[in-house]
Enzyme design. Structure first.
Site, short mmCIF file in Angstrom:
data_model
loop_
_atom_site.label_atom_id
_atom_site.label_comp_id
_atom_site.label_asym_id
_atom_site.label_seq_id
_atom_site.Cartn_x
_atom_site.Cartn_y
_atom_site.Cartn_z
N LYS A 133 0.83 -1.21 0.00
CA LYS A 133 0.00 0.00 0.00
C LYS A 133 0.87 1.26 0.00
O LYS A 133 0.67 2.16 -0.79
CB LYS A 133 -0.93 0.01 1.23
CG LYS A 133 -1.82 -1.20 1.36
CD LYS A 133 -2.70 -1.14 2.59
CE LYS A 133 -1.95 -1.14 3.90
NZ LYS A 133 -1.21 -2.38 4.20
N ARG A 168 -9.45 0.66 8.59
CA ARG A 168 -8.95 -0.68 8.84
C ARG A 168 -9.96 -1.52 9.61
O ARG A 168 -9.68 -2.69 9.91
CB ARG A 168 -7.69 -0.55 9.70
CG ARG A 168 -6.45 -1.07 9.06
CD ARG A 168 -5.36 -0.79 10.06
NE ARG A 168 -4.15 -1.47 9.79
CZ ARG A 168 -3.13 -0.92 9.14
NH1 ARG A 168 -3.23 0.26 8.60
NH2 ARG A 168 -2.02 -1.60 9.03
N ARG A 184 11.96 -5.96 4.25
CA ARG A 184 11.74 -4.50 4.24
C ARG A 184 12.75 -3.82 5.17
O ARG A 184 13.01 -4.27 6.28
CB ARG A 184 10.33 -4.16 4.69
CG ARG A 184 10.15 -2.65 4.81
CD ARG A 184 8.73 -2.20 4.85
NE ARG A 184 7.99 -2.79 5.95
CZ ARG A 184 6.68 -2.64 6.11
NH1 ARG A 184 5.99 -1.97 5.22
NH2 ARG A 184 6.07 -3.20 7.12
N ARG A 190 11.84 -2.36 10.73
CA ARG A 190 10.79 -1.83 11.59
C ARG A 190 10.55 -2.81 12.73
O ARG A 190 10.55 -4.02 12.52
CB ARG A 190 9.49 -1.69 10.77
CG ARG A 190 9.03 -0.26 10.64
CD ARG A 190 7.98 -0.10 9.60
NE ARG A 190 6.70 -0.70 9.96
CZ ARG A 190 5.59 -0.57 9.23
NH1 ARG A 190 5.63 0.13 8.11
NH2 ARG A 190 4.47 -1.13 9.59
N ARG A 227 -0.03 -9.48 13.02
CA ARG A 227 -0.64 -8.44 12.18
C ARG A 227 -1.51 -9.06 11.09
O ARG A 227 -2.56 -8.52 10.74
CB ARG A 227 0.44 -7.54 11.58
CG ARG A 227 1.07 -6.62 12.61
CD ARG A 227 2.36 -6.02 12.12
NE ARG A 227 2.19 -5.09 11.03
CZ ARG A 227 3.18 -4.69 10.24
NH1 ARG A 227 4.41 -5.14 10.43
NH2 ARG A 227 2.95 -3.83 9.27
#
Ligand code: AP5
Length: 210
Positions: free
Chosen positions: A13, A88, A123, A156, A167
């Protein structure tokens, strides 16, 4: 163009929002980025959100709805915006409706869970400006260094394997129902996430034209 990007954590996203906002000259608004900035600045909201983020849980609806209401009232949103990571939950989507905001399109970026786990493990983000990279798919010019500001790239905290699994669980339970919510309103366009970022962008832009 008032656009929502839906999708699991790590579906891409933020990556697509960054590209499309330049293409359409509208701001991309990421609740995740706003909350992380508040956390870094140690504001009351940031400190309240920390526990939820670190556990991979959603921050309470009333907090994020307040954030979005304030942000959307700013001048740069007058001609449209891209929402990345909001709504969300169904109550968040209903809150947008209550604000009188008419969404034009909802793009659902579909990526299988196994691929999400691979993407999140690779990431890396800039500790200073938050720019996002990937060890394989979006490499910085110099390894470990941000192209934008020259600061160090880090993983992160919520990209640790066990937090990613949580998540994903939260996504399937609390966010996935929004697919039916927006399909029923005739706003939903599904885009199958591709292995190359540019290929996903091409499909997303096509969905915006249809
Ligand atoms: P947030 O920051 O919004 O996290 P997220 O939705 O979990 O999304 P991510 O930023 O992890 O992923 P993304 O889909 O943007 O993927 P990206 O483009 O980076 O939220 C964090 C937390 O804040 C939440 O857990 C929650 O606690 C809280 N929060 C935020 N909003 C909230 C809300 N509305 N309500 C309640 N709580 C809220 O891509 C991932 C990686 O893959 C990157 O490395 C990228 O380079 C790579 N990649 C992207 N596309 C491709 C591709 N096509 N091929 C190969 N690699 C790709």
């Amino acid at each position: 163009m008032k656009l929502i990007l839906l999708g699991a954590p790590g579906a891409g996203k933020g990556t697509q929002a960054e590209i499309i906002c330049k293409h359409c000259s509208i701001p991309a608004i990421s609740t995740g980025n706003i909350i992380r900035a508040a956390l870094k600045a140690q504001t009351e909201m940031g400190l309240r959100a920390r526990d939820y983020i670190e556990k991979g849980l959603l921050v309470p609806d009333e907090v994020v709805i307040g954030i979005i209401q304030d942000r959307l009232s700013e001048d740069d949103c007058a001609d449209g915006f891209i929402l990345d990571g909001f709504p969300r939950t169904v109550p968040q989507a209903e809150a947008l409706d209550k604000m009188g905001i008419e969404i034009d399109r909802v793009i659902d970026l579909e990526v299988p869970d196994e691929k999400i786990i691979e993407r999140m493990s690779g990431r890396r983000v800039c500790a200073h400006c938050g720019a996002s990279y990937h060890l394989l798919y979006k490499q910085p010019k110099t390894e470990g260094v941000c192209d934008n500001c020259g600061e160090q790239l880090v993983q992160r905290a919520d990209d640790k394997a066990e937090t990613v699994l949580e998540r994903l669980k939260v996504y399937h339970a609390q966010t996935e129902p929004l697919i039916a919510f927006y399909r029923a309103k005739g706003k939903l366009h599904v885009v199958e996430g591709q292995d190359e970022i540019a290929d996903t962008t091409a499909l997303t832009l096509k969905a915006l034209e249809d």
